[in-house]
Design a protein around this motif. Structure first.
Motif, mmCIF file in Angstrom:
data_model
loop_
_atom_site.group_PDB
_atom_site.id
_atom_site.type_symbol
_atom_site.label_atom_id
_atom_site.label_comp_id
_atom_site.label_asym_id
_atom_site.label_seq_id
_atom_site.Cartn_x
_atom_site.Cartn_y
_atom_site.Cartn_z
ATOM 1 N N SER A 64 -6.922 2.067 4.668
ATOM 2 C CA SER A 64 -5.704 1.259 4.670
ATOM 3 C C SER A 64 -5.414 0.609 6.014
ATOM 4 O O SER A 64 -4.351 0.006 6.183
ATOM 5 C CB SER A 64 -4.500 2.137 4.295
ATOM 6 O OG SER A 64 -4.653 2.697 3.028
ATOM 7 N N MET A 94 -7.081 -8.307 -2.656
ATOM 8 C CA MET A 94 -5.733 -8.641 -2.223
ATOM 9 C C MET A 94 -5.419 -10.108 -2.510
ATOM 10 O O MET A 94 -6.192 -10.999 -2.165
ATOM 11 C CB MET A 94 -5.632 -8.338 -0.720
ATOM 12 C CG MET A 94 -4.331 -8.694 -0.064
ATOM 13 S SD MET A 94 -4.221 -8.005 1.622
ATOM 14 C CE MET A 94 -5.663 -8.682 2.414
ATOM 15 N N GLU A 99 -9.692 0.596 -0.362
ATOM 16 C CA GLU A 99 -10.598 -0.512 -0.073
ATOM 17 C C GLU A 99 -10.787 -1.393 -1.315
ATOM 18 O O GLU A 99 -10.803 -2.625 -1.222
ATOM 19 C CB GLU A 99 -11.955 0.019 0.398
ATOM 20 C CG GLU A 99 -11.930 0.578 1.800
ATOM 21 C CD GLU A 99 -13.286 1.089 2.263
ATOM 22 O OE1 GLU A 99 -13.463 1.259 3.494
ATOM 23 O OE2 GLU A 99 -14.163 1.336 1.405
ATOM 24 N N THR A 108 -8.433 -11.119 2.678
ATOM 25 C CA THR A 108 -9.710 -10.415 2.745
ATOM 26 C C THR A 108 -10.824 -11.439 2.643
ATOM 27 O O THR A 108 -10.806 -12.297 1.768
ATOM 28 C CB THR A 108 -9.840 -9.397 1.602
ATOM 29 O OG1 THR A 108 -8.807 -8.414 1.739
ATOM 30 C CG2 THR A 108 -11.178 -8.688 1.651
ATOM 31 N N SER A 148 -7.719 -3.459 -1.732
ATOM 32 C CA SER A 148 -7.623 -4.451 -0.645
ATOM 33 C C SER A 148 -8.660 -5.555 -0.794
ATOM 34 O O SER A 148 -8.420 -6.692 -0.388
ATOM 35 C CB SER A 148 -7.803 -3.761 0.711
ATOM 36 O OG SER A 148 -6.769 -2.836 0.950
ATOM 37 N N ALA A 197 -10.740 -6.939 5.724
ATOM 38 C CA ALA A 197 -9.358 -7.073 5.269
ATOM 39 C C ALA A 197 -8.457 -7.169 6.494
ATOM 40 O O ALA A 197 -8.515 -6.317 7.384
ATOM 41 C CB ALA A 197 -8.961 -5.880 4.408
ATOM 42 N N ASN A 216 -4.675 -7.175 7.186
ATOM 43 C CA ASN A 216 -3.308 -6.984 6.699
ATOM 44 C C ASN A 216 -2.312 -7.148 7.835
ATOM 45 O O ASN A 216 -1.409 -6.325 8.019
ATOM 46 C CB ASN A 216 -3.168 -5.601 6.067
ATOM 47 C CG ASN A 216 -3.128 -5.663 4.553
ATOM 48 O OD1 ASN A 216 -2.357 -6.422 3.992
ATOM 49 N ND2 ASN A 216 -3.968 -4.883 3.914
ATOM 50 N N LYS A 267 0.877 -1.164 0.000
ATOM 51 C CA LYS A 267 0.000 0.000 0.000
ATOM 52 C C LYS A 267 0.919 1.220 0.000
ATOM 53 O O LYS A 267 1.484 1.577 1.036
ATOM 54 C CB LYS A 267 -0.909 -0.001 1.224
ATOM 55 C CG LYS A 267 -1.831 -1.207 1.325
ATOM 56 C CD LYS A 267 -2.653 -1.199 2.598
ATOM 57 C CE LYS A 267 -1.778 -1.438 3.813
ATOM 58 N NZ LYS A 267 -2.559 -1.542 5.068
#
Length: 872
Positions: free
Chosen positions: A668, A627, A621, A723, A624, A685, A687, A357
């Motif tokens: 994010s 992803m 978004e 995700t 993501s 999501a 991460n 990102k």
């Protein structure tokens, strides 16, 4: 040789270094008829010379002395003579600096330049130090000045700096007519689609000048490599890591010197006995060191940014330190692999895949007024956006060590382009360019200087753990002979542990379904584009708008030009004030009118922040949501500006954030709940490297009066770095928002009901308009602020029950006297909406100014007029 035990210290430290960063004077060559031999005499009079800014440029000094207007304000840049019309001599300047330094017995003294644009001759105490003209913006130069120092210690340094050999015609093209790229230097100075030309093309001593004293032996360009085998976790005990170190040793004397090259790390010493021949340089490699249970360095959002202090020394026989270097070491290993599902490269840190990102970075300041504090603030903003990578764009420069220090600190991986861009270097047919594609494809003119400059800059930066990728150029490879040298020789020999990308959208980095690669889209987009239209699987440039708020606009737009743009829906064109146009405004088009007819420029700027937030939240978004399916990463074009531009920025030149930053901060977030506005699919999501289990996912809505409707709540879990899709709430939203729109609220709650993630959307009515927002009752928000410590304030926002949503509130810390915003300031969140019965806290951090009035907190929102409160 490896020695254990306690920290070991040598008898003495003979090495020191200091900057020549004040007391400089400058004058144009038209006013100076004497040569450098005369000028560099301490007896030579510089009466009438201007104070000079070093590091800086000619234009930096002229603006500081009010010889030229501030090019950042209004149309002032048009009042500054352009070098293309004046000729190079107009911006060819002498720079003079007096300093105190004496030679020491057995010691050596060096004068070091870290960057001069574009060529220069240097004189000291009546002696010319260079035999041939020093050329190239990106070449460090070092001179042993020991024998030229005056015995009494009073010294005069004189430097004549010449502009780039080819200055380029700023004809409105990307890089003007493109010929600026004939130099080994910076390209955007002739203008780009986000900046006006820089009139002196950044001529000057633009980077640091230092005086360094050593013993007989000097350490040059040490190289530290860390190897972290296996797949690691941020917490817990770690398997060992391997530390490799080498350095060039330079013996500046006419006699052989024996001694020990050694470093101390984590309380251990690694050492090697060395004998250096007279007047020689030799590369020395120390034995590998096994670091037990290392504290690893991770990108932001994934783990801590641990840094070790490594002290490297050459100790001459007898125990005296001849030279030393203190290096911050981040123990990490970067690998890449081809992701067959996405058809793009995947970046791994310490064995773990990282979803990129990123944000595209140009340069901190167009006039090269760099500072540690500004670098720290700008990189911190990127951390606060919940990004994990900064791409340094190739039309600018290879960034400075201080930038990399900030990236190490805040966990920003760096994708570093080398100098070159398809716009200037011939990728496209372009009628704005002076020369044809075949000729431009060979730029720069001096390939050997280019390669020597790359070698130098790689050695300068290769120890920073944040540096993750080298890139041959922006949207084009360098000429074939340069590319082959970079790929097959320079990188394998000087920095073989990082990913080298041939160009910024290389097919070896990313391929789309048609087999090629590219970037975009750019500009304002319907949110559905980000979610549903597949773009390039590792997208190096994708972005939107970025006008800052009214307070920001007032800093650089004259009052008479404070005119809001007008969009014509029938023609699809924007009517824009000439100052806005000059500062590169791009249209918000249809997006503003959905919030109601614009009343004035302040109303336009306020509504633009709603669009900003929505655009960048939606962008991240959307990426993501796919992803590891469609994407391995995306890099926003762009996150900042080096001057007062009106596009592609999360904060303005004055370091004042706008809503773009906080839309990204939300969209994010490492753990983030979100929904697709097209089909209503709710997703989470994750991460992070940890699964999240036994959480409650809540979806609810509020009408414009604050009445709540629960859609659903369900226990959920999501594995690491993925995700997960849950359910669609589209029908509920369509029915509830049909007439006036609504607020959609998604939350993730832990088992103890702690909120792990919250996302508040404002959705339009069935016509796509935000009619309800225009009819909202006034906010009933109460605000309190208390000082936690100096430079840190906690702001508490509380909404009452049975009240409307307190929507989109901007918090600012201001000077209690002037009521102007204190900049830079960092907010844990901003443009905050508070639900009925909810309390939120925003923590503000800033650096208090000396003798300033007590800070206060300003807050205003969509349905609340601005008010200023005291800090308890």
């Amino acid at each position: 040789m490896l020695l254990g035990g306690a920290f070991w210290a040598p008898i003495a430290n003979a090495q020191s270094s200091y900057e020549l960063n004040s007391g400089w004077q400058c004058a144009p060559i038209a006013k100076v008829k004497d040569n450098g031999t005369a000028i560099s005499s301490t007896a030579y009079s510089t009466t009438g010379w201007l104070p000079a800014t070093v590091p800086g440029t000619v234009l930096t000094s002229l603006v500081a002395n009010k010889q030229m207007p501030d090019p950042f304000y209004g149309m002032n840049n048009e009042q500054i003579p352009d070098i293309y019309k004046t000729g190079r001599d107009y911006y060819t300047y002498w720079f003079v600096k007096d300093f105190k330094q004496t030679a020491t017995a057995g010691g050596q003294t060096y004068l070091n330049f870290r960057g001069v644009n574009y060529s220069f001759d240097v004189f000291l105490n009546g002696h010319k130090l260079n035999s041939t003209l020093n050329k190239g913006m990106f070449m460090r130069r070092s001179f042993n000045i020991t024998k030229w120092l005056n015995a009494a210690g009073n010294n005069r340094l004189a430097v004549i700096v010449y502009p780039p050999d080819v200055v380029g015609n700023p004809n409105g093209g990307q890089g003007g007519d493109g010929t600026i790229a004939k130099n080994v230097g910076i390209q955007y100075t002739a203008g780009w689609d986000w900046i006006q030309p820089i009139r002196d093309r950044n001529t000057g001593i633009w980077d640091k000048v230092t005086i360094q004293t050593t013993g007989a032996v000097k350490i040059n360009d040490p190289h530290v490599i860390t190897l972290v085998p296996g797949v690691r976790q941020p917490e817990g005990a770690q398997a060992p890591a391997i530390i490799k170190l080498s350095a060039e040793l330079q013996n500046a004397t006419a006699a052989p010197v024996s001694g020990t090259l050694q470093y101390i790390l984590d309380g251990k010493k690694v050492a090697k006995k060395v004998t250096l021949k007279a007047n020689s340089k030799e590369e020395i490699k120390l034995d590998d060191y096994t670091l037990v249970n290392p504290k690893l360095w991770w990108p932001s959002g994934y783990g801590a940014q641990n840094l070790y202090k490594l002290k490297l020394q050459f100790v001459a026989d007898g125990g005296k330190v001849s030279d030393e270097d203190n290096i911050s070491v981040g123990v990490r290993q970067i690998t890449t692999e081809w992701n067959a599902r996405t058809e793009s490269k995947q970046v791994n840190i310490n064995g773990q895949k990282i979803f990129i990102k990123g944000g595209n970075w140009i340069i901190s300041d167009e006039m090269l007024r760099f500072s540690d504090a500004r670098y720290d603030a700008e990189v911190r903003f990127h951390r606060d956006m919940n990004l994990n990578l900064i791409r340094v764009w190739g039309g600018a420069l290879i960034e400075r060590p201080e930038f990399y220090e900030a990236c190490d600190k805040y966990g920003m991986l760096v994708f570093q382009d080398m100098w070159g861009s398809g716009d200037c270097n011939g990728r496209w047919l372009d009628p704005m360019k002076l020369e044809d594609q075949w000729t431009r494809r060979k730029y720069p003119d001096d390939h050997n200087l280019y390669l020597e400059s790359v070698k130098d800059q790689v050695k300068l930066l290769r120890n920073y753990p944040s540096l993750a990728m080298w890139c041959g150029g922006n949207e084009i490879t360098p000429p074939e002979d340069i590319l082959v040298a970079l790929r097959d020789h320079i990188m394998p020999e000087l920095d073989n542990t990082r990913w080298f990308i041939e160009y910024s959208n290389s097919e070896n980095m990313s391929r789309n379904v048609n087999g090629g690669n590219g970037d975009g889209p750019y500009g304002i987009q319907p949110l559905s584009v980000f979610w549903n239209e597949k773009t390039f699987p590792f997208n190096s440039e994708v972005g939107s708008v970025g006008v800052s708020d009214y307070e920001s606009l007032k800093r650089f737009i004259p009052k008479e030009n404070m005119v809001a743009p007008v969009y014509d829906e029938q023609t699809g064109k924007n009517k824009v004030d000439p100052v806005w146009d000059y500062h590169k405004y791009i249209g918000y088009d249809w997006s503003i009118a959905k919030y109601g007819k614009v009343k004035d420029v302040e109303d336009f700027a306020n509504k633009a922040q709603l669009v900003n937030y929505d655009q960048y939240r939606g962008l991240m978004e959307g990426f993501s949501s796919h992803m590891w399916d469609w994407y391995t990463g995306s890099i926003i074009w762009k996150t900042q500006n080096p001057w007062t531009a009106m596009r592609g920025q999360m904060y303005d030149y004055y370091l004042d954030p706008n809503a773009c930053l906080y839309g990204l901060h939300n969209g994010s977030a490492p753990l983030h709940v979100m929904y697709n506005p097209t089909d209503g699919m709710v997703m989470v999501a994750n991460n992070t490297f940890k699964p999240v289990t036994n959480m409650m996912l809540v979806a609810k809505m509020y009408d414009m009066a604050g009445k709540e409707k629960l859609i659903t709540q369900v226990f959920a879990d999501v594995t690491a770095t993925t995700t997960k899709r849950y359910l669609s709430i589209k029908k509920d939203i369509d029915a509830f928002a049909k007439e006036d729109g609504a607020f959609v609220v998604l939350e993730i709650l832990a088992e103890d009901k702690t909120q792990l993630s919250q996302n508040i959307y404002w959705v339009p009515n069935e016509k796509g308009e935000y009619s309800g927002l225009q009819k909202m009752d006034k906010s009933q928000l109460t605000v309190n602020a208390k000082a936690i410590k100096s430079g840190k304030i906690e702001v508490t926002l509380s909404n009452t029950n049975n009240a409307p949503v307190a929507f989109f509130n901007r918090v600012s810390v201001v000077d209690g006297g002037t009521k102007e915003r204190i900049l830079p300031a960092f907010y844990s969140d901003n443009y905050v909406s508070v639900l009925p019965g909810e309390t939120k806290k925003v923590v503000v951090e800033y650096t208090p100014a000396k003798n300033a009035a007590a800070p206060q907190i300003s807050i205003s929102g969509w349905n609340m007029a601005e008010k200023v409160i005291a800090v308890n």
